[in-house]
Motif scaffolding. Sequence first.
Motif, PDB file in Angstrom:
ATOM      1  N   ASP A 151       0.800  -1.225   0.000  1.00 59.46           N
ATOM      2  CA  ASP A 151       0.000   0.000   0.000  1.00 59.46           C
ATOM      3  C   ASP A 151       0.831   1.273   0.000  1.00 59.46           C
ATOM      4  OD1 ASP A 151       0.987  -0.204   2.536  1.00 59.46           O
ATOM      5  OD2 ASP A 151      -0.962  -0.210   3.546  1.00 59.46           O
TER       6      ASP A 151
ATOM      7  N   ALA B 127      -3.999  -5.399  -0.023  1.00 60.50           N
ATOM      8  CA  ALA B 127      -3.790  -4.031   0.450  1.00 60.50           C
ATOM      9  C   ALA B 127      -2.466  -3.882   1.183  1.00 60.50           C
ATOM     10  CB  ALA B 127      -4.938  -3.612   1.364  1.00 60.50           C
TER      11      ALA B 127
ATOM     12  N   SER C 120       3.962   1.196  -5.085  1.00 55.64           N
ATOM     13  CA  SER C 120       3.245  -0.033  -5.408  1.00 55.64           C
ATOM     14  C   SER C 120       1.856   0.249  -5.947  1.00 55.64           C
ATOM     15  CB  SER C 120       3.157  -0.928  -4.164  1.00 55.64           C
ATOM     16  OG  SER C 120       4.440  -1.200  -3.647  1.00 55.64           O
ATOM     17  N   GLN C 121       1.146   1.164  -5.290  1.00 54.28           N
ATOM     18  CA  GLN C 121      -0.220   1.449  -5.712  1.00 54.28           C
ATOM     19  C   GLN C 121      -0.273   2.082  -7.109  1.00 54.28           C
ATOM     20  OE1 GLN C 121      -3.278   0.804  -4.030  1.00 54.28           O
ATOM     21  NE2 GLN C 121      -1.904  -0.574  -2.938  1.00 54.28           N
TER      22      GLN C 121
END
Length: 276
Positions: free
Chosen positions: A140, A165, A144-145
């Motif tokens: 998260d 998540a 990465s997101q």
Amino acid sequence: RSTRQSDTPVRVGMLYTSPERYGMEQAILERGAGAFEPVVWLPEPCSVEGGLELARVFVEHNVEAVIGGGCSSTALGLQQILAPAGIPQIAYAATSQRFDNATAFPFFLRTCPSETPEVDAIVSVIANWGWQRMALIAADDPYSQTLAGQLRDALPAAVFVSFAASLTDPTGEAIRPLLAELRALRVVIAIGLASDVKRVLVAAHREGFAEQGCTFVTGSTIGVMLPVDTKEEVVATHGVLGVRLAVPNGPLLQRMVTLYASVGLRFRSYCAYAYD
């Protein structure tokens, strides 16, 4: 700065993670001797909040520039304080697309490309092998997101069966349900900080994923997760496709070659950046 004496060394704050510190020290010795004066070395926390704290320390030490930054989240925190103070930062691995906007980040520079080429590389690998069904797991943090979102847009025909998540459980127990979902698939794209991805790879190795023909593909994490420290970690990272390798051509790289050879495996680096 316009008020400084050109014949005095630049006071520099150094920001590092363990693998990159060697390359930074070598660069100062080979290229920056007499031109730079490292006044403080700080380990990188890989978080926006940590970046804010580091920036305050750099300002207190009256640095004229900051060299380093392997996490976009850290750089985002640093820039909130360094930019208003007029202190430039030169990062080596902060790949967030947000930093492509020079107007918004006028005091931020980097020696690496943005994460866009990582997306292109992962998509190219998948297209080359003709993979259609795969899993995408991501931590998260901002890197990465953002990267995971771009991959979802770039691979509309792919079936993403899981989007985690968070993969930060240090015990590895939280990964077990995730692995159960991934067991039926042969391809897993793992996006996250180095420690998170290595934890997933070790857990997958213990569950026999390699024997089942499962392939892991990662972004820049495969480079910064090194060095691995145990035989299990060496075996767990073997066969992983990393599309952006950041291993200085020096003792660290040679150590990895030796470690893999000690268990009968080969460590292949098709390209390397950072003081090659």
